[in-house]
Design a protein around this motif. Structure first.
Motif, PDB file in Angstrom:
ATOM      1  N   VAL A 244     -10.885 -95.374 -25.008  1.00  0.00           N
ATOM      2  CA  VAL A 244     -11.073 -94.468 -26.141  1.00  0.00           C
ATOM      3  C   VAL A 244     -10.352 -94.999 -27.369  1.00  0.00           C
ATOM      4  CG1 VAL A 244     -10.517 -92.165 -27.025  1.00  0.00           C
ATOM      5  CG2 VAL A 244     -11.505 -92.418 -24.737  1.00  0.00           C
ATOM      6  N   ALA A 245      -9.143 -95.555 -27.175  1.00  0.00           N
ATOM      7  CA  ALA A 245      -8.398 -96.107 -28.308  1.00  0.00           C
ATOM      8  C   ALA A 245      -9.163 -97.265 -28.945  1.00  0.00           C
ATOM      9  CB  ALA A 245      -7.014 -96.568 -27.845  1.00  0.00           C
ATOM     10  N   LEU A 246      -9.688 -98.160 -28.107  1.00  0.00           N
ATOM     11  CA  LEU A 246     -10.487 -99.263 -28.642  1.00  0.00           C
ATOM     12  C   LEU A 246     -11.747 -98.740 -29.321  1.00  0.00           C
ATOM     13  CD1 LEU A 246     -11.243-102.270 -28.954  1.00  0.00           C
ATOM     14  CD2 LEU A 246     -12.303-102.130 -26.681  1.00  0.00           C
ATOM     15  N   GLY A 247     -12.425 -97.801 -28.663  1.00  0.00           N
ATOM     16  CA  GLY A 247     -13.664 -97.276 -29.213  1.00  0.00           C
ATOM     17  C   GLY A 247     -13.478 -96.610 -30.566  1.00  0.00           C
ATOM     18  N   ARG A 248     -12.376 -95.903 -30.747  1.00  0.00           N
ATOM     19  CA  ARG A 248     -12.117 -95.275 -32.045  1.00  0.00           C
ATOM     20  C   ARG A 248     -12.011 -96.337 -33.146  1.00  0.00           C
ATOM     21  NH1 ARG A 248     -10.459 -90.199 -33.182  1.00  0.00           N
ATOM     22  NH2 ARG A 248     -10.376 -88.694 -31.475  1.00  0.00           N
ATOM     23  N   GLU A 249     -11.372 -97.445 -32.820  1.00  0.00           N
ATOM     24  CA  GLU A 249     -11.244 -98.507 -33.811  1.00  0.00           C
ATOM     25  C   GLU A 249     -12.594 -99.166 -34.084  1.00  0.00           C
ATOM     26  OE1 GLU A 249      -8.156-101.093 -32.482  1.00  0.00           O
ATOM     27  OE2 GLU A 249      -6.642 -99.503 -32.429  1.00  0.00           O
TER      28      GLU A 249
END
Length: 415
Positions: A244-249
């Motif tokens: 999720v952290a990567l996807g938000r970026e």
């Protein structure tokens, strides 16, 4: 709890996958309401700049009789004698276009191709298949997933996200699907399988089933397959949180910082600049990887990271397609032939911005590999939890009973 770095180290040797495991859920099951791509039917209704569209409209309404019909480019779906309802949210004529003499409607921003935002005349009489159900839910916090058609061995992400209304066509010509994140205007009712938000909350922690969390995970983990895009789920919370952290970026980059509030920039203070002025009518595009130089005719832009030049969707290089759609010759005398006399400065600014977006995305594409591997609950687990199969009602657009729209020839209707 393992950190993001440990998650990457644990999966570093895993290559990006292709979704051949039939137990991996399809995006079509997890986001059940989808719409086929728009079909404009005539190229002149979309353009990279507003002035061009207004000039084309003016030329068309000044024409009369057979000349107007020829310029219009009639199809089986639309002629100058077709009367249709106005598009939701648009105040345009609904009478037959053969009688139209009014001013040009205000163009709207659309995603005409991967990372290619252009302008569209939002007049339903001009568009063969406009998908009004998408127009009803566009705007505000809405985001659209654009699922790419499957092309075996093609490089590029299988899933793109945009805040603009997307045309939805795949650059490789394969049909895809458009999936709104929300089923109603104003960010109401996430377009998720009933029971999926609760399932994700129970599995990965409170809030995991939120619409933006889901969008971020899907962009990070999606894999192509012949049956459609698949979204594997992880085995543990740490991998979910890292994805999720990567996807938000990854979401924030094409949305130009809308989620973080900070406009994306290349690391180390690097920034592409125009080193030699672009010619009035550039005809070629070339790249020098050693010097990181993009040649636009006789003009030069640098530094342009190789990741930007090599970024592809559906196997097609995005920068080349973006340039071709602005420089391809048009039939003399047609409305498509009406355009800028010289390369506009705004196109240069958009190109510099696009280079930054593609460079950032391309540099991080490999980071998706750990999350495409799955290893968590599949379709069988989702069936056991009652998330699947999806009820038919979830595959249909939500009705908006208090929403009034203008029908053909000025009549009104409720939808």
């Amino acid at each position: 709890m393992r950190g993001v770095t440990e998650v990457f180290r644990a999966h570093a040797s895993r290559p990006p996958t292709v979704g051949t495991d039939e137990d991996t859920p399809l995006l079509d099951e997890l986001m059940p309401w989808s719409v086929a791509p728009l079909r404009f039917g005539r190229g002149w209704v979309v353009a990279p700049d507003v002035r061009t569209l207004r000039a084309r409209w003016g030329r068309l309404v000044a024409a009369e009789g057979d000349e107007r019909e020829v310029l219009f480019r009639p199809s089986r779906a639309r002629t100058t004698g077709t009367a249709v309802a106005a598009l939701p949210g648009q105040r345009t004529g609904t009478g037959r276009f053969a009688r139209e003499t009014g001013p040009c409607p205000e163009p709207v921003r659309v995603l005409s191709g991967p990372f290619d935002e252009q302008w569209l005349l939002p007049d339903h009489r001009l568009i063969d298949t406009a998908r009004p159900e998408l127009w009803r839910v566009a705007g505000g916090p809405q985001l659209f997933f654009v699922e790419q058609g499957f092309v075996p061995g093609a490089a590029g992400p299988p899933l793109l996200m945009t805040g603009a209304l997307p045309e939805g066509r795949s650059p490789a010509g394969r049909p895809g699907r458009i999936r709104p994140l929300f089923r109603r205007p104003g960010g109401e009712e996430p377009n998720l399988a009933p029971g999926l938000p609760g399932f994700l909350d129970d599995r990965y922690g409170r809030g995991a089933g939120g619409p933006l969390e889901w969008a971020a995970w899907a962009v990070a983990a999606a894999v192509p397959s012949p049956a459609g895009c698949r979204v594997p789920l992880p085995a543990d919370r740490e991998v979910w949180a890292a994805g999720v952290a990567l996807g938000r970026e990854l979401l924030d980059i094409p949305l130009r910082g809308a989620l973080s509030g900070t406009r994306p920039r290349l690391p180390g203070g690097r920034r592409p600049y125009v080193r030699a002025a672009l010619p009035e009518r550039p005809r070629s595009l070339a790249y020098d990887s050693e010097g990181e130089v993009l040649s636009v005719g006789d003009g030069r832009i640098s530094p342009v990271p190789e990741a930007a030049w090599e970024y592809r969707v559906g196997g097609v290089r995005v920068l080349e397609q973006w340039f071709a759609r602005r420089t391809a010759p048009a039939e003399p005398g047609s409305l498509e032939a009406i355009g800028p006399a010289a390369w506009p400065q705004e196109w240069t600014s958009e190109l510099l911005d696009l280079i930054t977006v593609l460079a950032l995305l391309g540099a991080r594409e490999a980071e998706r590999a750990p999350f495409t591997a799955g290893g968590g609950p599949g379709r069988a687990a989702l069936r056991a939890a009652g998330v699947l199969p999806v009820p038919d009602r979830a595959r249909r657009p939500a009705s908006v009973l208090d929403h009034q729209e203008e029908g053909p020839e000025g009549q009104f209707m409720l939808v």
